[in-house]
Each structure stands twice: as C-alpha cells, then as structure tokens.
Enzyme design. Structure first.
Site, PDB file in Angstrom:
ATOM      1  N   PRO A 155       3.320  14.781   1.198  1.00  0.00           N
ATOM      2  CA  PRO A 155       3.021  14.561  -0.219  1.00  0.00           C
ATOM      3  C   PRO A 155       2.413  15.806  -0.843  1.00  0.00           C
ATOM      4  O   PRO A 155       1.575  16.475  -0.240  1.00  0.00           O
ATOM      5  CB  PRO A 155       2.010  13.419  -0.185  1.00  0.00           C
ATOM      6  CG  PRO A 155       2.377  12.656   1.033  1.00  0.00           C
ATOM      7  CD  PRO A 155       2.816  13.684   2.027  1.00  0.00           C
ATOM      8  N   CYS A 156       2.869  16.107  -2.040  1.00  0.00           N
ATOM      9  CA  CYS A 156       2.656  17.456  -2.557  1.00  0.00           C
ATOM     10  C   CYS A 156       1.945  17.478  -3.901  1.00  0.00           C
ATOM     11  O   CYS A 156       2.008  18.471  -4.601  1.00  0.00           O
ATOM     12  CB  CYS A 156       4.014  18.121  -2.701  1.00  0.00           C
ATOM     13  SG  CYS A 156       5.164  17.055  -3.609  1.00  0.00           S
ATOM     14  N   GLN A 157       1.257  16.395  -4.261  1.00  0.00           N
ATOM     15  CA  GLN A 157       0.652  16.376  -5.582  1.00  0.00           C
ATOM     16  C   GLN A 157      -0.298  17.553  -5.795  1.00  0.00           C
ATOM     17  O   GLN A 157      -0.424  18.067  -6.895  1.00  0.00           O
ATOM     18  CB  GLN A 157      -0.096  15.060  -5.802  1.00  0.00           C
ATOM     19  CG  GLN A 157       0.821  13.866  -6.006  1.00  0.00           C
ATOM     20  CD  GLN A 157       1.240  13.234  -4.680  1.00  0.00           C
ATOM     21  OE1 GLN A 157       1.126  13.833  -3.619  1.00  0.00           O
ATOM     22  NE2 GLN A 157       1.716  12.009  -4.746  1.00  0.00           N
TER      23      GLN A 157
END
Length: 417
Positions: free
Chosen positions: A98-100
C-alpha cells in the site's frame, strides 16, 4: 501469445492482493497461485469469490493457511516454519505494498506507517527466496521526499527497497509503465520493480526492453488497437441514456437505482473483450450514486465549465463553492485520468454523475463477470479502516498490466527472450 489456457508454468504468491487485479492478470497469463495475503475482509471476500472459488480460480491454497483476510505480520508470526518450508520452491512473489504515503495525489509522508509494509514484503522475500519478484507501486515511490526541515532527502524510498533486495541476492530492474499502452483505457503510470534471483542463468537481459517488444503481440491477441482505448469505447454501453433504471436497494421512492444493462447490438473491441462469453448476462455493481438535486445541478455546471480530461480551475472551484482538491470531467475520446479511491474525483463525460463501480472496473480492465463484494462506499473515520467496492477497484493493479508482466516473467523463465 501466451494465455491462461496454456500449461501452467509457475507458482506465485500475491502479497497485498486487494480485490485481485494482480492475481487475475497472472492467472490469465498462465500462472498458478499458491496463496494471497490481504488484510481487508471486504477486499478478500471479492478475491476469494472470483479467484479461489469462482470462474477465475487458479489457487492451490495450502491446508495450513486459513482462507481469510490476514496480514503479512500475522503470517510471519503464526506460520514461520510453514513459510520456511516454501524456500526456493516458489517462482514469483508479486505485490504492491500500500502506497498512500508515496502517492502524488495525496499528502506524501515519508514516515507514514503504511510505508513500513515494504519491509514486511522484503522479510517474506528473504524467507521464501522466490526466483522472481514483481513489485508495483505509484510513481511517488520513486520520488525524493523532503525531510521535516524542508530539505530534500537524497534517496527515494524505492532505492532503499532496491538496495535491500540486492543485499538479498536479486538483480533488480526498475521502470515506469503506462497502463494505456497495454490496453487499459486509463492514463495510469506505475513504478515497476522486477527482481531476478542472482543465481538464475538469465544472462544479460533487459526485462523492460523485452516488455516493449511483446506489447504489440499482447494487444493483437486481445484484438485491441495499438493506440490507446478511449473512455467512451470502454464504458459507452453503460450510459444511463442507453438503459432504463431499476430498483437496487433502500426505499422504493428514495432508495438507490441501478442501470438495467442490455448489451447493444454493436460492441467496441474493448467492450467485446470485457463481455467475452457473457451474451446478455448483466454485470454486478451497476448501482447509480444517489445525488441530491443541487449536486446534479452543480455537476451539470461542471460539465459545461470543465474542459474534458482536465481538472476544474481554481477560479471555477471558487465560483462553485467547492473545496475539493481534484475534480475533473472525463474526456470521452481519450483514456481516463488515473482512477483514485474517491469516486467523486471524476465525473462522467456526458451525464451529471460520478461513475458506477462497474464503469471504474471497466476502466481498470476487469471483465464484466468479475464480481465485487462488500459495501459500495465508506465514510468518516472508517475510511482508513475499510475497503469498500470503489476503493477496491481504485487501488487495484489493472489486470491487463499484471497479465503482460506475467507473460514477461514466463518468457524469462523459459529463456525465450
């Protein structure tokens, strides 16, 4: 061109699998899944329904692992011996942590705890030692961060990951891929990292050059043009104006409506691909958003003011009284702008509404018989804890992009390069 009908030649594990975009593409490319890790129950429910139990099933799930949502951290703590027993026997680990914290669309934060998930990914790589790795992330993963004093840090986080994987014994190749070049009707640039275990006899190869060389065959196998697929070619048959609306849920008068889909006589090449073998079967997730009358009027004004494919100007935002950072109208004759997890970032090109989950799924290259499960949206404090349908689709790796990456790794394995 290789496809899912070919003999299965490789096993993989999907980490941070979400609703299954990466796995769907790998399955189509002829890969056999071992297991997948996804912490959100709604996203895993979608994954399980389609890829473990449904039409696209291709997993030989291990008996020791419960078929449910979980995290890599839990896996590492609860099944260390089982994971160690896989060492050297798995061909590929795929996944996009996940790359938020890296996203250029949001507030980029080098200390976002979600960024630490890359470290758990690398721990799995260290234990299992797969032959190949494919790591997908947003462009921002490869961008420099500013530290708290405002000075730029020297090394993008991607390069820290790359150095760590090289320490673990992998040759690592990186590049940006543009989804619209691989049949996805969306301008979605992604940073891709390919790792090849250093002991494998692959010689001096350039994976991304090979990828470029197989692009035309890949598109030809899908009967798609070499030029990008436009939004209208992707979702034109799902317009409200082409269909009647029927009851979906809630009260008969104030509740949700959905599109009563009837396929037109003539489908575009892309629509045919999305509806392959489905005849008159209706896709799920065609619920229309329940916009208030004043919202519809505002959207009509935005459709008039906003240049298709471009964001609403600050001046127009002020006139409309909206504080939204990003809002734009789709250009029907171009690929979509990048989908996000916020459904009201993009408006339909000709109708005063946001897109349905199914329209977003089409733009991501999910076929019409891929079923999405769970709530449609989540609000307030639950937004960071839950993964409803719009979020599942917005976060997904486009299956077409995953498929061509799967074809590439199979070529590397067979040395047909």
């Amino acid at each position: 061109m290789e496809s899912g009908s070919d003999k299965k030649t490789g096993t993989y594990i999907d980490l941070f699998s979400g609703c299954g975009g990466f796995s769907l593409g790998l399955g189509k490319a002829g890969w056999e899944g071992l297991f997948a890790v996804e912490k959100d129950p709604m996203a895993f429910d979608t994954f399980k329904h389609n890829l473990i139990e449904g039409k696209y099933a291709h997993f030989s799930w291990p008996e020791w692992l419960p078929m449910q949502a979980t995290t890599i951290q839990d896996l590492l703590q609860q099944y260390p011996e089982e994971l160690k027993s896989l060492k050297g026997s798995v061909d590929l680990i795929a996944g996009g942590p996940p790359c938020q914290g890296f996203s250029l669309a949001g507030r980029r934060n080098a200390s976002d705890p979600r960024n630490k998930l890359s470290e758990e990914y690398m721990r799995m790589v260290e234990i299992i030692a797969p032959k190949y790795l494919v790591l997908e992330n947003v462009r921002g993963f490869n961008s420099k961060f500013k530290d708290l004093s405002g000075k730029q840090e020297k090394v993008p986080y991607s390069m820290i990951v790359k150095a760590r994987l090289e320490e673990l014994g992998y040759k690592v190749f990186t590049d940006y891929l543009h989804s619209e070049q691989y049949g996805v009707p969306q301008k979605r640039t992604r940073f891709i990292m390919i790792g090849i275990r250093a002991d494998l006899p692959v010689g001096e190869i350039a994976p991304f050059n090979i990828l470029a060389s197989i692009r035309s065959d890949f598109l030809h196998s899908k009967k798609l043009p070499l030029t990008p697929v436009s939004v209208k070619d992707a979702i034109g048959d799902l317009e409200v104006s082409n269909s009647s609306l029927i009851y979906h849920s809630g009260s008969q008068t104030q509740g949700f409506k959905q599109i009563d889909y009837k396929p037109p006589r003539r489908l575009t090449a892309y629509q045919k691909l999305m509806r392959e073998g489905l005849r008159r079967t209706k896709p799920n997730s065609l619920r229309i958003a329940r916009h208030r009358p004043e919202t519809i009027e505002k959207f009509k004004t935005i459709l008039e003011l906003c240049k298709p494919g471009k964001g609403l100007s600050d001046e127009h935002k002020k006139a409309l009284g909206t504080r939204k950072q990003v809002i734009s109208v789709l250009n029907p004759f171009e690929p979509s702008r990048t989908l996000t997890t916020l459904p009201d970032d993009l408006l339909h090109y000709s109708e005063p509404r946001i897109l349905t989950v199914r329209e977003n799924a089409r733009i991501q290259s999910f076929p019409d018989d891929y079923v999405f499960k769970g709530k449609y949206t989540t609000g307030g404090s639950r937004r960071t804890q839950e993964c409803p349908r719009y979020t599942q689709v917005g976060n997904a790796v486009p299956p077409f992009l995953a498929e061509i990456l799967g074809v590439l790794i199979k070529k590397l394995i067979s040395n047909k390069v």
